[in-house]
Scaffold this motif. Structure first.
Motif, PDB file in Angstrom:
ATOM      1  N   ASN A 349       0.840  -1.202   0.000  1.00  0.00           N
ATOM      2  CA  ASN A 349       0.000   0.000   0.000  1.00  0.00           C
ATOM      3  C   ASN A 349       0.875   1.252   0.000  1.00  0.00           C
ATOM      4  O   ASN A 349       1.516   1.577   1.004  1.00  0.00           O
ATOM      5  CB  ASN A 349      -0.903  -0.016   1.232  1.00  0.00           C
ATOM      6  N   PRO A 350       0.926   1.984  -1.099  1.00  0.00           N
ATOM      7  CA  PRO A 350       1.775   3.176  -1.154  1.00  0.00           C
ATOM      8  C   PRO A 350       1.321   4.296  -0.223  1.00  0.00           C
ATOM      9  O   PRO A 350       2.075   5.244   0.028  1.00  0.00           O
ATOM     10  CB  PRO A 350       1.680   3.610  -2.618  1.00  0.00           C
ATOM     11  N   ASN A 351       0.090   4.206   0.282  1.00  0.00           N
ATOM     12  CA  ASN A 351      -0.407   5.235   1.200  1.00  0.00           C
ATOM     13  C   ASN A 351       0.083   5.042   2.636  1.00  0.00           C
ATOM     14  O   ASN A 351      -0.076   5.930   3.470  1.00  0.00           O
ATOM     15  CB  ASN A 351      -1.938   5.246   1.196  1.00  0.00           C
ATOM     16  N   VAL A 352       0.660   3.877   2.915  1.00  0.00           N
ATOM     17  CA  VAL A 352       1.241   3.629   4.229  1.00  0.00           C
ATOM     18  C   VAL A 352       2.631   4.250   4.276  1.00  0.00           C
ATOM     19  O   VAL A 352       3.378   4.225   3.289  1.00  0.00           O
ATOM     20  CB  VAL A 352       1.314   2.110   4.512  1.00  0.00           C
ATOM     21  N   ALA A 353       3.007   4.794   5.407  1.00  0.00           N
ATOM     22  CA  ALA A 353       4.315   5.441   5.559  1.00  0.00           C
ATOM     23  C   ALA A 353       5.441   4.459   5.236  1.00  0.00           C
ATOM     24  O   ALA A 353       5.385   3.292   5.649  1.00  0.00           O
ATOM     25  CB  ALA A 353       4.477   5.966   6.980  1.00  0.00           C
ATOM     26  N   PRO A 354       6.462   4.896   4.489  1.00  0.00           N
ATOM     27  CA  PRO A 354       7.566   3.994   4.119  1.00  0.00           C
ATOM     28  C   PRO A 354       8.215   3.314   5.320  1.00  0.00           C
ATOM     29  O   PRO A 354       8.595   2.147   5.241  1.00  0.00           O
ATOM     30  CB  PRO A 354       8.550   4.931   3.405  1.00  0.00           C
ATOM     31  N   ALA A 355       8.333   4.031   6.434  1.00  0.00           N
ATOM     32  CA  ALA A 355       8.959   3.431   7.618  1.00  0.00           C
ATOM     33  C   ALA A 355       8.155   2.231   8.114  1.00  0.00           C
ATOM     34  O   ALA A 355       8.725   1.191   8.490  1.00  0.00           O
ATOM     35  CB  ALA A 355       9.088   4.473   8.727  1.00  0.00           C
ATOM     36  N   ILE A 356       6.829   2.353   8.110  1.00  0.00           N
ATOM     37  CA  ILE A 356       5.972   1.246   8.547  1.00  0.00           C
ATOM     38  C   ILE A 356       6.051   0.101   7.542  1.00  0.00           C
ATOM     39  O   ILE A 356       6.082  -1.081   7.930  1.00  0.00           O
ATOM     40  CB  ILE A 356       4.512   1.717   8.710  1.00  0.00           C
ATOM     41  N   ARG A 357       6.097   0.415   6.267  1.00  0.00           N
ATOM     42  CA  ARG A 357       6.202  -0.634   5.250  1.00  0.00           C
ATOM     43  C   ARG A 357       7.500  -1.426   5.426  1.00  0.00           C
ATOM     44  O   ARG A 357       7.505  -2.658   5.320  1.00  0.00           O
ATOM     45  CB  ARG A 357       6.157  -0.011   3.853  1.00  0.00           C
ATOM     46  N   GLN A 358       8.582  -0.724   5.729  1.00  0.00           N
ATOM     47  CA  GLN A 358       9.853  -1.410   5.949  1.00  0.00           C
ATOM     48  C   GLN A 358       9.807  -2.282   7.197  1.00  0.00           C
ATOM     49  O   GLN A 358      10.314  -3.408   7.205  1.00  0.00           O
ATOM     50  CB  GLN A 358      10.987  -0.389   6.057  1.00  0.00           C
ATOM     51  N   ILE A 359       9.196  -1.773   8.266  1.00  0.00           N
ATOM     52  CA  ILE A 359       9.083  -2.564   9.495  1.00  0.00           C
ATOM     53  C   ILE A 359       8.280  -3.837   9.222  1.00  0.00           C
ATOM     54  O   ILE A 359       8.618  -4.919   9.721  1.00  0.00           O
ATOM     55  CB  ILE A 359       8.430  -1.733  10.619  1.00  0.00           C
ATOM     56  N   CYS A 360       7.221  -3.722   8.431  1.00  0.00           N
ATOM     57  CA  CYS A 360       6.438  -4.905   8.069  1.00  0.00           C
ATOM     58  C   CYS A 360       7.299  -5.924   7.346  1.00  0.00           C
ATOM     59  O   CYS A 360       7.179  -7.143   7.579  1.00  0.00           O
ATOM     60  CB  CYS A 360       5.249  -4.503   7.202  1.00  0.00           C
ATOM     61  N   ILE A 361       8.163  -5.457   6.472  1.00  0.00           N
ATOM     62  CA  ILE A 361       9.066  -6.362   5.758  1.00  0.00           C
ATOM     63  C   ILE A 361      10.016  -7.051   6.734  1.00  0.00           C
ATOM     64  O   ILE A 361      10.279  -8.257   6.625  1.00  0.00           O
ATOM     65  CB  ILE A 361       9.865  -5.588   4.691  1.00  0.00           C
ATOM     66  N   PHE A 362      10.524  -6.306   7.708  1.00  0.00           N
ATOM     67  CA  PHE A 362      11.435  -6.898   8.693  1.00  0.00           C
ATOM     68  C   PHE A 362      10.727  -8.000   9.482  1.00  0.00           C
ATOM     69  O   PHE A 362      11.316  -9.047   9.769  1.00  0.00           O
ATOM     70  CB  PHE A 362      11.963  -5.819   9.639  1.00  0.00           C
ATOM     71  N   TYR A 363       9.475  -7.753   9.849  1.00  0.00           N
ATOM     72  CA  TYR A 363       8.721  -8.773  10.584  1.00  0.00           C
ATOM     73  C   TYR A 363       8.472  -9.997   9.703  1.00  0.00           C
ATOM     74  O   TYR A 363       8.572 -11.145  10.166  1.00  0.00           O
ATOM     75  CB  TYR A 363       7.385  -8.201  11.072  1.00  0.00           C
ATOM     76  N   ILE A 364       8.135  -9.765   8.438  1.00  0.00           N
ATOM     77  CA  ILE A 364       7.881 -10.886   7.523  1.00  0.00           C
ATOM     78  C   ILE A 364       9.137 -11.737   7.378  1.00  0.00           C
ATOM     79  O   ILE A 364       9.094 -12.965   7.526  1.00  0.00           O
ATOM     80  CB  ILE A 364       7.414 -10.356   6.153  1.00  0.00           C
ATOM     81  N   SER A 365      10.259 -11.102   7.089  1.00  0.00           N
ATOM     82  CA  SER A 365      11.493 -11.853   6.851  1.00  0.00           C
ATOM     83  C   SER A 365      11.963 -12.570   8.112  1.00  0.00           C
ATOM     84  O   SER A 365      12.415 -13.727   8.054  1.00  0.00           O
ATOM     85  CB  SER A 365      12.592 -10.917   6.334  1.00  0.00           C
ATOM     86  N   SER A 366      11.854 -11.920   9.243  1.00  0.00           N
ATOM     87  CA  SER A 366      12.302 -12.539  10.489  1.00  0.00           C
ATOM     88  C   SER A 366      11.427 -13.738  10.852  1.00  0.00           C
ATOM     89  O   SER A 366      11.910 -14.760  11.341  1.00  0.00           O
ATOM     90  CB  SER A 366      12.288 -11.507  11.618  1.00  0.00           C
ATOM     91  N   LEU A 367      10.124 -13.618  10.606  1.00  0.00           N
ATOM     92  CA  LEU A 367       9.224 -14.740  10.878  1.00  0.00           C
ATOM     93  C   LEU A 367       9.507 -15.899   9.928  1.00  0.00           C
ATOM     94  O   LEU A 367       9.553 -17.068  10.355  1.00  0.00           O
ATOM     95  CB  LEU A 367       7.771 -14.288  10.738  1.00  0.00           C
ATOM     96  N   LEU A 368       9.700 -15.610   8.642  1.00  0.00           N
ATOM     97  CA  LEU A 368      10.003 -16.664   7.683  1.00  0.00           C
ATOM     98  C   LEU A 368      11.283 -17.398   8.062  1.00  0.00           C
ATOM     99  O   LEU A 368      11.402 -18.618   7.872  1.00  0.00           O
ATOM    100  CB  LEU A 368      10.143 -16.080   6.274  1.00  0.00           C
ATOM    101  N   ALA A 369      12.246 -16.664   8.598  1.00  0.00           N
ATOM    102  CA  ALA A 369      13.530 -17.271   8.937  1.00  0.00           C
ATOM    103  C   ALA A 369      13.461 -18.087  10.223  1.00  0.00           C
ATOM    104  O   ALA A 369      14.085 -19.151  10.320  1.00  0.00           O
ATOM    105  CB  ALA A 369      14.593 -16.180   9.075  1.00  0.00           C
ATOM    106  N   ARG A 370      12.699 -17.623  11.199  1.00  0.00           N
ATOM    107  CA  ARG A 370      12.813 -18.178  12.544  1.00  0.00           C
ATOM    108  C   ARG A 370      11.701 -19.136  12.966  1.00  0.00           C
ATOM    109  O   ARG A 370      11.877 -19.903  13.919  1.00  0.00           O
ATOM    110  CB  ARG A 370      12.849 -17.026  13.548  1.00  0.00           C
TER     111      ARG A 370
END
Length: 592
Positions: A349-370
């Motif tokens: 969603n481009p309307n979401v703040a970039p910082a929040i979008r990046q944090i979501c990516i960090f959570y996704i990747s960390s969950l996939l890994a762990r």
């Protein structure tokens, strides 16, 4: 005006003059204490006060505050007060507050039952007193500092639990009988929440009572969780991993005789101990709530997810509280899909703040890994979504017109690093058979690596080199030439300016770094994945023609996965240190 006429006016107008009351208070304090309950009845005291004579009224209040009442006097006083509930108008707030402040939970069963009946009748009859009544009830949830033995690990002993049962019974009935009591309870719980630096048994005991409330008032779930997460987040951010590790290290290095003995599972850091107790209670409560009690677990999970998005997701670098979601996701498989889809929707969603979008990516990747409980099909599905999004982004990028900085493309770089990180971390299962390798080939990783945006240049070195090792081992992409070129460029930049700009390093967060809390860690250890290198990575890298081991290049750090030695010259080491300085979480977790 004569004394007689003055009294007549007071009796007619019921004037509660502050002057008269102050004089009555002073007289009551100067008067010798005696058991007024045996000589004065509550009805007489209140009637005289209504007529303007406050001496007995103030004396009665003073006596109640300062005297130690026997069970007999307590019961007589209580019964008399119950008979006069209809007289307890708003002007008698002091009298009511005194009665509501009496310690009653430790009294005999007869007194407790009488007090509960008095309290319910009073608050239902006079709603004006409901707020203070709720405050006095909830204040009993807070353990005393001296009562640590009665609250082991924030759990009440049998005697304390019996006392609290009466309190919760009154609260339950109040919520049923008084419509506005619900909002009062929520507001009071938030207001009375103990200061985050109080003793662990105090915060743990208070949380125990809050969760107890949810067992008979589940409608409060979302509001209560919002309060809990907000308060525990403050504990969490004040107990960083470095301080927890240092506290353990200092205790082991300096064994002093005057230091008290620690339990084996006790955290040496006080706030870490508080967080450990509280998270353990949350894990236990919601395990039972979702797996055994809840008829609508999806509805419960969505409430929790709403609070997570509001409180924890935007928080900067939390250390342990986010593991509540990590544990919760393990309780039901569809929770994982809901969670990942929710975060991915924010990323797209481009309307979401970039910082929040990046944090979501960090959570996704960390969950996939762990996450051990993550099914293989879902791991592939999310990786495919990440790569497809990256390819579409690259196709829209115009290198001639667009800025390639992290500030302009932070979300893209975070997605790319997430792909590199997950593939490197889960390489064992992602390369376990032919079908898995075919899937990795279908991701077209080489197109991402060689794109004009050059995502490898901004990734953490440990991730980029680990990813390069996996892709070279299975001929998925060739990253080492790019890594060498990027390293030379960075070294030149450092040499020219002696300072590396923060924009050249991707700010990265690994929300599911290893769990350090001991007691609650038992809920995490069986669902948490440690890094395991694939078989191809563990084999020595040899030249097929000569049989000799291939010579490492300047930035060829594949043996980071094997033995974690970074062999670079001093300038490269300085460059690496600067990169770490601009990353607030630097542990991808590649450990064997």
């Amino acid at each position: 005006m004569s004394v007689i006429s003055e009294r007549t006016v007071q009796s007619i107008l019921k004037d509660h003059s502050s002057v008269n009351r102050d004089r009555a208070v002073q007289d009551a304090r100067n008067k010798v204490r005696f058991s007024i309950t045996s000589q004065k009845k509550v009805h007489d005291v209140l009637t005289k006060a209504l007529d303007g004579d406050f001496l007995d009224y103030e004396e009665y209040i003073t006596m109640m505050k300062t005297s130690v009442l026997t069970d007999t006097n307590f019961l007589v006083t209580l019964q008399q007060a119950k008979e006069c509930i209809h007289l307890l108008k708003p002007q008698f707030m002091g009298f009511v507050e005194t009665f509501l402040s009496l310690q009653w939970t430790h009294r005999s069963p007869e007194i407790r039952e009488e007090y509960k009946a008095f309290l319910l009748e009073l608050l239902v009859t006079h709603n004006k007193y409901a707020r203070i009544g709720v405050e006095k009830l909830i204040s009993t949830w807070i353990p005393e500092e001296k009562d640590a033995e009665s609250w082991p690990l924030g759990t009440p002993c049998i005697e304390m639990k019996q006392r609290l049962t009466d309190v919760h019974e009154v609260i339950r009935k109040l919520v049923e009988l008084i419509p506005m009591a619900s909002s009062m309870v929520i507001r009071t719980i938030d207001t009375l929440f103990p200061y985050f630096k109080r003793s662990p048994h105090i915060l743990g005991g208070y949380l125990h009572n809050i969760l107890w409330l949810l067992t008979y008032q589940p409608i409060f779930m979302e509001d209560i969780l919002r309060i809990i997460f907000t308060r525990l987040l403050r504990v969490d951010v004040n107990a960083p991993r470095s301080e927890i590790e240092d506290a353990c290290y200092i205790e082991e290095m300096f064994e002093m005789e005057d230091v008290r003995e620690w339990r084996e599972d006790e955290m040496k850091h006080s706030l870490a101990e508080t967080l450990d107790i509280c998270l353990g209670k949350l894990y236990e409560f919601f395990h039972e709530e979702i797996t055994e009690k809840s008829k609508f677990p999806d509805r419960t999970f969505k409430k929790i997810l709403n609070v997570f998005e509001e409180i924890i997701l935007p928080a900067h670098n939390p250390h342990h509280i986010q593991f509540f979601m990590f544990y919760l996701l393990s309780l039901q498989q569809n929770f994982v899909e809901i969670f990942l889809n929710t975060l991915w929707a924010k990323v797209c969603n481009p309307n979401v703040a970039p910082a929040i979008r990046q944090i979501c990516i960090f959570y996704i990747s960390s969950l996939l890994a762990r996450a051990k409980y993550l099914p293989q099909y879902l791991l592939r599905e999310i990786l495919l979504q990440l790569c497809s999004w990256a390819h579409q982004y690259i196709s829209r990028f115009d290198s001639a017109r667009s800025d390639a900085s992290i500030r302009a493309h932070g979300v893209f770089f975070s997605v790319c690093q997430a792909v590199f990180y997950v593939i490197a971390f889960r390489s064992r299962c992602l390369t376990s058979d032919k079908d898995s390798l075919i899937f990795l080939q279908s991701l077209h990783l080489s197109a991402i690596v060689t794109s004009p945006l050059n995502p490898l240049r901004v990734c953490l070195p440990t991730i980029s080199t680990a990813f390069a090792g996996v892709t070279r081992a299975y001929q998925l992409a060739y990253c080492h030439t790019i890594l060498e070129r990027n390293a030379r460029k960075k070294l030149a930049t450092v040499y020219m300016s002696d300072v590396e700009l923060p924009e050249e390093c991707l700010d990265t967060f690994f929300p599911f770094d290893p769990y350090l809390l001991k007691k609650s860690g038992k809920f995490i250890e069986n669902i948490y994945l440690q890094y395991q290198a694939s078989e191809a990575e563990e084999k020595p890298d040899t030249d097929e023609a000569s049989g000799r081991k291939r010579k490492d290049t300047v930035c060829d750090e594949d043996d980071f996965i094997a033995d974690k030695r970074l062999r670079t010259n001093s300038d490269a080491a300085k460059c690496h240190e600067r990169e770490l300085h601009f990353s607030y979480s630097i542990s991808p977790g590649f450990h064997i």
